[in-house]
Design a protein around this motif. Structure first.
Motif, PDB file in Angstrom:
ATOM      1  N   LEU A   1       0.847  -1.194   0.000  1.00  0.00           N
ATOM      2  CA  LEU A   1       0.000   0.000   0.000  1.00  0.00           C
ATOM      3  C   LEU A   1       0.882   1.243   0.000  1.00  0.00           C
ATOM      4  O   LEU A   1       1.811   1.360   0.808  1.00  0.00           O
ATOM      5  N   CYS A   2       0.617   2.155  -0.905  1.00  0.00           N
ATOM      6  CA  CYS A   2       1.390   3.390  -0.992  1.00  0.00           C
ATOM      7  C   CYS A   2       1.078   4.283   0.205  1.00  0.00           C
ATOM      8  O   CYS A   2      -0.069   4.690   0.406  1.00  0.00           O
ATOM      9  N   LEU A   3       2.089   4.583   0.986  1.00  0.00           N
ATOM     10  CA  LEU A   3       1.934   5.476   2.126  1.00  0.00           C
ATOM     11  C   LEU A   3       2.199   6.920   1.727  1.00  0.00           C
ATOM     12  O   LEU A   3       1.603   7.838   2.278  1.00  0.00           O
ATOM     13  N   ALA A   4       3.113   7.095   0.762  1.00  0.00           N
ATOM     14  CA  ALA A   4       3.443   8.442   0.297  1.00  0.00           C
ATOM     15  C   ALA A   4       4.176   8.342  -1.032  1.00  0.00           C
ATOM     16  O   ALA A   4       4.867   7.361  -1.302  1.00  0.00           O
ATOM     17  N   SER A   5       4.010   9.379  -1.848  1.00  0.00           N
ATOM     18  CA  SER A   5       4.670   9.431  -3.143  1.00  0.00           C
ATOM     19  C   SER A   5       4.908  10.886  -3.502  1.00  0.00           C
ATOM     20  O   SER A   5       4.058  11.733  -3.267  1.00  0.00           O
ATOM     21  N   LYS A   6       6.080  11.158  -4.070  1.00  0.00           N
ATOM     22  CA  LYS A   6       6.412  12.526  -4.509  1.00  0.00           C
ATOM     23  C   LYS A   6       7.140  12.441  -5.841  1.00  0.00           C
ATOM     24  O   LYS A   6       7.781  11.444  -6.155  1.00  0.00           O
ATOM     25  N   GLY A   7       7.070  13.514  -6.604  1.00  0.00           N
ATOM     26  CA  GLY A   7       7.769  13.589  -7.872  1.00  0.00           C
ATOM     27  C   GLY A   7       7.217  12.615  -8.895  1.00  0.00           C
ATOM     28  O   GLY A   7       6.011  12.393  -8.967  1.00  0.00           O
ATOM     29  N   ILE A   8       8.118  11.986  -9.663  1.00  0.00           N
ATOM     30  CA  ILE A   8       7.690  11.114 -10.755  1.00  0.00           C
ATOM     31  C   ILE A   8       7.315   9.707 -10.297  1.00  0.00           C
ATOM     32  O   ILE A   8       6.891   8.887 -11.121  1.00  0.00           O
ATOM     33  N   ALA A   9       7.455   9.395  -9.026  1.00  0.00           N
ATOM     34  CA  ALA A   9       7.120   8.060  -8.514  1.00  0.00           C
ATOM     35  C   ALA A   9       5.604   7.887  -8.480  1.00  0.00           C
ATOM     36  O   ALA A   9       4.926   8.538  -7.695  1.00  0.00           O
ATOM     37  N   PRO A  10       5.055   7.009  -9.335  1.00  0.00           N
ATOM     38  CA  PRO A  10       3.604   6.842  -9.372  1.00  0.00           C
ATOM     39  C   PRO A  10       3.101   5.993  -8.200  1.00  0.00           C
ATOM     40  O   PRO A  10       3.639   4.912  -7.944  1.00  0.00           O
ATOM     41  N   PRO A  11       2.089   6.465  -7.483  1.00  0.00           N
ATOM     42  CA  PRO A  11       1.543   5.682  -6.367  1.00  0.00           C
ATOM     43  C   PRO A  11       1.079   4.292  -6.809  1.00  0.00           C
ATOM     44  O   PRO A  11       1.151   3.342  -6.037  1.00  0.00           O
ATOM     45  N   SER A  12       0.651   4.160  -8.055  1.00  0.00           N
ATOM     46  CA  SER A  12       0.167   2.867  -8.553  1.00  0.00           C
ATOM     47  C   SER A  12       1.283   1.830  -8.649  1.00  0.00           C
ATOM     48  O   SER A  12       1.011   0.637  -8.783  1.00  0.00           O
ATOM     49  N   ALA A  13       2.534   2.235  -8.567  1.00  0.00           N
ATOM     50  CA  ALA A  13       3.666   1.307  -8.649  1.00  0.00           C
ATOM     51  C   ALA A  13       4.013   0.689  -7.292  1.00  0.00           C
ATOM     52  O   ALA A  13       4.861  -0.201  -7.227  1.00  0.00           O
ATOM     53  N   SER A  14       3.363   1.121  -6.228  1.00  0.00           N
ATOM     54  CA  SER A  14       3.766   0.678  -4.888  1.00  0.00           C
ATOM     55  C   SER A  14       3.679  -0.835  -4.710  1.00  0.00           C
ATOM     56  O   SER A  14       4.551  -1.434  -4.080  1.00  0.00           O
ATOM     57  N   GLY A  15       2.675  -1.472  -5.259  1.00  0.00           N
ATOM     58  CA  GLY A  15       2.548  -2.927  -5.149  1.00  0.00           C
ATOM     59  C   GLY A  15       3.686  -3.646  -5.852  1.00  0.00           C
ATOM     60  O   GLY A  15       4.249  -4.610  -5.337  1.00  0.00           O
ATOM     61  N   PHE A  16       4.040  -3.172  -7.053  1.00  0.00           N
ATOM     62  CA  PHE A  16       5.140  -3.766  -7.810  1.00  0.00           C
ATOM     63  C   PHE A  16       6.471  -3.560  -7.090  1.00  0.00           C
ATOM     64  O   PHE A  16       7.295  -4.469  -7.000  1.00  0.00           O
TER      65      PHE A  16
END
Length: 91
Positions: free
Chosen positions: A29-44
């Motif tokens: 589960l994405c707790l935080a994301s900034k810049g170009i890091a997509p929250p949808s990538a958190s599982g991968f």
């Protein structure tokens, strides 16, 4: 806690060459994301860290904290898992 997390992510984002940062929990589960890091990538990202850690397990089931580097033509993603959290830094 949210303020501390925001401060830490901002500090990482201010490092030279960093374009994005993502923090995921043990379930991906994405707790935080900034810049170009997509929250949808958190599982991968979390899955990659877990599989890499599985490679490092010893007979005592005691894996050290590991880092994985994923390189493409556009950027590099450094993934690090410690305890129950996974951090991805996009450069």
């Amino acid at each position: 806690m949210e303020t501390n997390l925001e401060t830490i992510l901002n500090n990482v984002m201010n490092k030279e060459g960093v374009k994005g940062v993502l923090l995921a929990d043990q379930n991906g589960l994405c707790l935080a994301s900034k810049g170009i890091a997509p929250p949808s990538a958190s599982g991968f990202i979390s899955s990659i860290a877990n599989r890499a850690q599985d490679l490092m397990l010893t007979q005592e089931n005691d894996a050290p904290a590991i880092s994985v580097s994923i390189e493409s033509q556009e950027h590099t993603i450094i993934v690090r898992k410690e305890n129950e959290m996974t951090l991805a830094i996009y450069k």
